[in-house]
Structure formats: C-alpha cells, structure tokens
Write an enzyme that holds these catalytic residues in place. Structure first.
Site, mmCIF file in Angstrom:
data_model
loop_
_atom_site.group_PDB
_atom_site.id
_atom_site.type_symbol
_atom_site.label_atom_id
_atom_site.label_comp_id
_atom_site.label_asym_id
_atom_site.label_seq_id
_atom_site.Cartn_x
_atom_site.Cartn_y
_atom_site.Cartn_z
ATOM 1 N N HIS A 178 -28.054 104.817 -1.905
ATOM 2 C CA HIS A 178 -28.548 105.934 -2.710
ATOM 3 C C HIS A 178 -29.898 105.678 -3.353
ATOM 4 C CE1 HIS A 178 -26.917 103.524 -5.947
ATOM 5 N NE2 HIS A 178 -27.565 104.274 -6.808
HETATM 6 C C1 UD1 Z 1 -27.313 107.288 -11.159
HETATM 7 C C2 UD1 Z 1 -27.852 106.033 -11.809
HETATM 8 C C3 UD1 Z 1 -27.705 104.845 -10.856
HETATM 9 C C4 UD1 Z 1 -26.287 104.713 -10.355
HETATM 10 C C5 UD1 Z 1 -25.870 106.016 -9.731
HETATM 11 C C6 UD1 Z 1 -24.456 105.944 -9.225
HETATM 12 C C7 UD1 Z 1 -29.746 106.404 -13.327
HETATM 13 C C8 UD1 Z 1 -31.212 106.264 -13.499
HETATM 14 N N1 UD1 Z 1 -29.269 106.142 -12.105
HETATM 15 O O1 UD1 Z 1 -28.179 107.623 -10.099
HETATM 16 O O2 UD1 Z 1 -28.057 103.661 -11.540
HETATM 17 O O3 UD1 Z 1 -26.203 103.673 -9.401
HETATM 18 O O4 UD1 Z 1 -25.990 107.048 -10.726
HETATM 19 O O5 UD1 Z 1 -24.023 107.147 -8.737
HETATM 20 O O6 UD1 Z 1 -29.060 106.736 -14.272
HETATM 21 N N2 UD1 Z 1 -25.165 114.866 -8.642
HETATM 22 C C9 UD1 Z 1 -24.074 115.585 -8.213
HETATM 23 N N3 UD1 Z 1 -22.900 115.442 -8.887
HETATM 24 C C10 UD1 Z 1 -22.787 114.622 -9.954
HETATM 25 C C11 UD1 Z 1 -23.909 113.889 -10.370
HETATM 26 C C12 UD1 Z 1 -25.086 114.018 -9.703
HETATM 27 O O7 UD1 Z 1 -24.139 116.333 -7.251
HETATM 28 O O8 UD1 Z 1 -21.693 114.533 -10.541
HETATM 29 C C13 UD1 Z 1 -26.448 115.002 -7.933
HETATM 30 C C14 UD1 Z 1 -27.537 115.433 -8.869
HETATM 31 O O9 UD1 Z 1 -27.641 116.802 -8.921
HETATM 32 C C15 UD1 Z 1 -28.759 114.781 -8.278
HETATM 33 C C16 UD1 Z 1 -28.224 113.536 -7.614
HETATM 34 O O10 UD1 Z 1 -26.823 113.710 -7.486
HETATM 35 O O11 UD1 Z 1 -29.335 115.595 -7.303
HETATM 36 C C17 UD1 Z 1 -28.579 112.303 -8.401
HETATM 37 O O12 UD1 Z 1 -27.835 112.219 -9.641
HETATM 38 P P1 UD1 Z 1 -28.389 111.401 -10.922
HETATM 39 O O13 UD1 Z 1 -27.312 111.217 -11.900
HETATM 40 O O14 UD1 Z 1 -29.646 112.012 -11.394
HETATM 41 O O15 UD1 Z 1 -28.799 109.981 -10.405
HETATM 42 P P2 UD1 Z 1 -28.098 109.032 -9.369
HETATM 43 O O16 UD1 Z 1 -28.995 108.942 -8.196
HETATM 44 O O17 UD1 Z 1 -26.670 109.412 -9.164
#
Ligand code: UD1
Length: 375
Positions: free
Chosen positions: A216
């Site tokens: 990811h």
């Molecule tokens: C975050 C953490 C990372 C961790 C990862 C595990 C930070 C900077 N990064 O990154 O350290 O390893 O989580 O998952 O905090 N989304 C969904 N559903 C959700 C949550 C997110 O669809 O429940 C989507 C969001 O809309 C976004 C993407 O996933 O497009 C990324 O989510 P985000 O929480 O911003 O960061 P991660 O890449 O998950």
C-alpha cells in the site's frame, strides 16, 4: 492509587487499522488492574481515520475491543485535512472533558494529530512504539513519528535501537520505558484462534504452498506502470504458487485496470484472525508494511520487504525479514534463495513476550499516581 483524588482518565487514541492490535492489550491490562483495585480509567477515542467495517469494525469485534467512547469521524482526506480535522475535534473533546494523559500508539496521522492537540492544552502525552526511525522523510509515517516523539513526555519502546534513537534526540533516560511490543501481545493472545478464510479451499491453499502479499505504500502502488511491473515480477518468481493478495483500499484504486498474473489472487482486506492464519502457514510473505514484518518474525515466516528502509531493524538483524528494495527485479533472486531452503531462521526480539500491555498499564498507573510532572 491513593483514595480521595479523582480517578485519573487516560485517553487511548486509535485511528487506523494498525492501531487496533496495539491498543487491545493495553485496554485489557487496564481493565484487569481496575478489577484488582486500580483507579486508572480510560476513554477510548476513535478518530475515524479508518471507518470501513473491513478496515476497522472487524478488528474491534475479533480483538474484543470495547466500542469507542468517542468517535471523531474524521474520514478520508489529504494528510493535512485529516491532521487538521482530528486536531480540531480532539481539542474540542479535551476542552469539554480534559484527560490526565493522552496515550497514542504507532505512527499514523491520528497519532501525531492527537499528540499535538493534547500537548498544546498541556495534557501530557505518552507514545507507544516510540523512537523507531526509517530515516525516510518521504513516508508520512516518519514525519508522524518525529513530530510525536518530539512532543511526548513518556516513551514506551519496542527495542534498544528505539531507546538509543530517543536518547540521541535528547529524551531524558527516565522518560523511556523499554516495554516490548503490544502488537505481539495481540498476536500471541490470538494464535490459537487463527482461522482459515472462506476462500482457503476455493483457492486450493495448503500450508507452505502459497505466498501472502500486501502492498500500500505510494512508492509501490501509486504509479500504474511500476505497479504492473512489480506484479509481473512477483507472478514470475513464485514458480506457480498462488499469491494471496489482500488489497488495501488505496491499492485497489490503481489495481483496477492493471493486468494481474494468474498466480496472484486479489482478495478483500482480511480480518485479523484470517489474515494471520494466512501468514502463519505461508511459504513466505511479500510486503511493504512495517507491522507485518514484526508478526512474521514472531511466527518465523520468511518475509521480503519491498522498501529501501525499515524503522524496525530488529526484524532484519534478529528476525526473518529481508529488505529487498523497491526495484522489482530484486524479488526473484530473493525467492530463489527461499525456494533453495537458504532463508535465515530468525529469533524473537527481547521482550516481545506477550506481556507488554501489562507493563504499560503498570507504568501508567505509577506515573499518574505519583502525579508525575512531565518536563
Ligand atoms: C494508513 C497509515 C499507514 C498504515 C495504513 C494501514 C497514515 C499516514 N498512514 O495509510 O501507516 O499502514 O493506514 O491501512 O496514517 N479508505 C477506505 N476505507 C477506510 C479507510 C481508508 O476506503 O476505512 C481509503 C481512503 O479513502 C483513502 C485510502 O483508503 O483513499 C487511504 O486511507 P488513509 O487512511 O488516508 O491512509 P492509508 O494509506 O490507509
């Protein structure tokens, strides 16, 4: 705790998937101590950074974490939007009901945002998994670690390397508590409960007969051509073995529309018990996560990390992890060595023994009972 004084309230902050396995043992330990007469109480604050059932709800249910007392419901956004949203909502909560201490875990955006909001209101901050450093400022997690540690009062650490990093940054030795790894508390507590995912038979999986892959990080998955090449290299190198690939939501966005080799089997993000069952019985794991390298180390499963750096060097120096880098052509030589039976066996790092949550709860009680005066 001395009677008469108000019961000290600890805010426990959780926001994203890798936080949930870290808070579970701390909550369990605080509850156990309370049952034995401790007056420490906690308030569980979910920031809502991860909000899906698959990224959040499943973990609360499987790990027996109580429903959050407060949900800040920040949702998705840019780094600054999430940071700002969490800070505003958490500050509001603290102004309504102040806590005696803010306990943050790990390195996600929620960790840093709550630490800042608390410290500015002079609520002391304790950081679990403090002091680890990748040295790579292109990772948002590294910025989160640096900021959080620079304004924390107390540090709970997983390794001597983390202790040394903190001392070098000027932390007072008496503010550093080398307690071990809460993520491993959760793993050891759940080993006997791990279970096959529903697709186990459908994909024809058998122990040692497949790989697990998770990706990811932006460096691996944000650029479609590079991601396609990575998938092709993995598909080639695994010698026909299936690669179970639980796809993170951000990865799914780029994966849609890319050619996926037949051996790679994309599946939904897995709940905790199913995911670790897959890892435990895999021939090897290919990942860009940090936390998974700790779990593979404890389960003795070979792990290839597709990053140039790690903030968890003991998973390489003591455990089963190897840093492969982000050039996908380096995957095959590593897997060739694995297939040739030449992977190191590894050992378990100091204090990763299943009792870290208890050490943290004890220390929190001592600090708050003493009315500890943060710097
Ligand atoms: C975050 C953490 C990372 C961790 C990862 C595990 C930070 C900077 N990064 O990154 O350290 O390893 O989580 O998952 O905090 N989304 C969904 N559903 C959700 C949550 C997110 O669809 O429940 C989507 C969001 O809309 C976004 C993407 O996933 O497009 C990324 O989510 P985000 O929480 O911003 O960061 P991660 O890449 O998950």
């Amino acid at each position: 705790m001395s009677a008469g004084r108000p019961e000290p309230l600890v805010d426990i902050i959780a926001g994203a998937r890798p936080n949930f396995m870290k808070i579970a043992p701390i909550i369990r330990a605080i509850e156990a101590r309370r049952g034995a007469g401790s007056r420490l109480r906690y308030r569980l604050v979910h920031t809502g950074q991860h909000y899906d059932q698959r990224m959040s709800g499943d973990f609360f249910e499987q790990l027996g974490i109580p429903a959050p007392d407060v949900n800040l419901e920040v949702g998705s956004g840019t780094q600054a939007e999430q940071t700002a949203g969490i800070m505003v909502s958490y500050e509001r909560l603290l102004l309504r009901e102040r806590s005696a201490l803010c306990l943050v875990v790990g390195d996600v955006t929620s960790t840093m945002a709550c630490a800042i909001a608390a410290q500015k209101l002079r609520v002391p901050v304790a950081h679990v998994e403090a002091g680890i450093r990748s040295g790579d400022w292109t990772m948002p997690e590294e910025i989160n670690r640096l900021v959080t540690d620079s304004i924390s009062n107390w540090f709970f650490t997983t390794s001597e390397v983390a202790n040394a990093n903190l001392r070098r940054a000027g932390a007072a030795p008496e503010s550093i508590f080398f307690v071990g790894n809460t993520m491993i508390d959760t793993l050891l507590a759940n080993l006997a409960k791990l279970r096959e995912p529903a697709f186990w038979h459908e994909l024809g999986l058998r122990p040692q007969g497949y790989f697990v892959m998770t990706l990811h990080r932006p460096a691996n998955v944000d650029e479609p051509a590079a991601f396609a090449r990575l998938l092709a290299e993995v598909g080639e190198a695994v010698r026909g073995m299936p690669v179970v690939f639980p796809v993170h939501p951000r990865t799914a966005k780029t994966l849609a529309g890319l050619p996926v080799p037949g051996s790679i089997k994309p599946v939904e993000p897995q709940p905790y018990l199913e995911f670790n069952h897959l890892v435990r019985h895999a021939r090897g794991v290919i990942t860009d996560s940090g936390g998974i390298t700790e779990e593979t180390t404890v389960m003795g499963v070979p792990c290839l990390t597709l990053r140039d750096t790690t903030e968890r060097p003991e998973t390489v120096s003591v455990g089963t992890n190897e840093l492969v880098g982000t050039d996908p052509s380096r995957i095959k030589p590593h897997l060739d060595r694995l297939f040739a039976g030449q992977w190191k066996r590894g050992a378990i790092p100091e204090k990763w023994d299943g009792h870290t949550g208890e050490r943290i709860a004890l220390e929190l009680e001592r600090l708050l009972d003493a009315g500890a005066d943060p710097r």
